[in-house]
Design an enzyme around this catalytic site. Structure first.
Site, PDB file in Angstrom:
ATOM      1  N   LYS A  53       0.825  -1.202   0.000  1.00 19.09           N
ATOM      2  CA  LYS A  53       0.000   0.000   0.000  1.00 19.09           C
ATOM      3  C   LYS A  53       0.864   1.259   0.000  1.00 19.09           C
ATOM      4  CE  LYS A  53      -3.989  -2.095   2.301  1.00 19.09           C
ATOM      5  NZ  LYS A  53      -4.847  -2.090   3.517  1.00 19.09           N
ATOM      6  N   CYS A  83      -0.548   0.733   6.255  1.00 23.84           N
ATOM      7  CA  CYS A  83      -0.961  -0.178   7.334  1.00 23.84           C
ATOM      8  C   CYS A  83      -1.955  -1.209   6.804  1.00 23.84           C
ATOM      9  CB  CYS A  83      -1.636   0.587   8.483  1.00 23.84           C
ATOM     10  SG  CYS A  83      -0.568   1.722   9.376  1.00 23.84           S
ATOM     11  N   ASP A  84      -1.974  -2.347   7.470  1.00 26.28           N
ATOM     12  CA  ASP A  84      -2.997  -3.348   7.158  1.00 26.28           C
ATOM     13  C   ASP A  84      -3.213  -4.210   8.388  1.00 26.28           C
ATOM     14  OD1 ASP A  84      -4.547  -4.487   4.660  1.00 26.28           O
ATOM     15  OD2 ASP A  84      -3.920  -6.193   5.889  1.00 26.28           O
ATOM     16  N   SER A  85      -4.481  -4.577   8.629  1.00 22.81           N
ATOM     17  CA  SER A  85      -4.818  -5.376   9.804  1.00 22.81           C
ATOM     18  C   SER A  85      -5.631  -6.605   9.403  1.00 22.81           C
ATOM     19  CB  SER A  85      -5.648  -4.550  10.800  1.00 22.81           C
ATOM     20  OG  SER A  85      -4.934  -3.423  11.262  1.00 22.81           O
ATOM     21  N   GLY A 120       0.168  -4.631  10.326  1.00 26.05           N
ATOM     22  CA  GLY A 120       1.453  -4.332   9.709  1.00 26.05           C
ATOM     23  C   GLY A 120       1.612  -2.841   9.524  1.00 26.05           C
TER      24      GLY A 120
END
Length: 218
Positions: A53, A83-85, A120
């Protein structure tokens, strides 16, 4: 003058967390295609997605430099955060539910169980070479994990919660800072990580990049 800070995410929760911490950001959501990534380890998955991203937004902004502060890619490089969840239950990875039926089924599986919320975080510091080529300094990528203990709620509560639409845009199918917080018994680890990004980890990562978090205060 604060260091330019770009958030490569459309998440209002992440923007609110940063604003509460005194960090103003420019929001440029990524168009990164997550479907191309097939990784079964949740910690590795969120790192790859977060960096993807950030890189996607970096390339997009390079073509839209007029919208950025002067020197963003050269004199005083800005920062881009991706970010990624995801939520993992019994090792199975869950992202946003695709429809209300899936959200209801997910909650019936989650209730009374313990999940791991992985987020992340990926920082890029882009710059241009003398020839004008776009380059990033080596990326800094980290993962934070929080244990989430879900309450053993009723079918009626699950259906009512899904009907609010709140869980439909949330990794893990719940929003801790909203109605979903009523259905979480406790957390072990960083609570802001469950909302979208870990503020303690953010501070540590900025220090690794050579910044004090106060450098970003307006």
């Amino acid at each position: 003058m604060p260091v330019p800070f770009v958030l490569a995410s459309a998440s209002p929760a992440r923007k609110r967390l940063l604003a509460m911490a005194g960090i103003p950001v420019m929001v440029y959501p990524s168009d990164f295609d997550e479907s191309q990534i097939q990784i079964t380890d949740p910690g590795q998955l969120v790192q790859v997605l977060a960096e993807g991203k950030a890189r996607s937004t970096m390339r997009d902004l390079f073509d839209r430099q007029a919208e950025l502060p002067p020197g963003f890619f050269s004199t005083h490089p800005g920062l881009i955060l991706g970010c990624d969840s995801v939520l993992a239950i019994h090792g199975e990875i869950h992202g946003k539910p695709k429809d209300p039926d899936e959200a209801i089924a997910r909650w019936k599986m989650m209730r009374g169980n313990v999940g791991e919320l992985f987020t992340g975080h990926a920082f890029l510091q882009p710059y241009t070479t003398e020839q004008g080529a776009l380059m990033p300094y080596p990326p800094l990528v980290r993962t934070q994990v929080t244990q989430v203990y879900f309450a053993d709620i009723s079918d009626r509560q699950i259906e009512a919660y899904v009907a609010t639409q709140e869980p439909m845009n949330c990794a893990g199918c719940f929003a801790l800072e909203g109605r979903g917080g009523l259905f979480v018994e406790k957390l072990e680890g960083c609570h802001t990580n469950v909302i979208g990004l870990s503020l303690p980890l953010l501070r540590q990562m900025l220090a690794e990049l050579g910044y004090d978090v106060t450098d970003f205060w307006a």
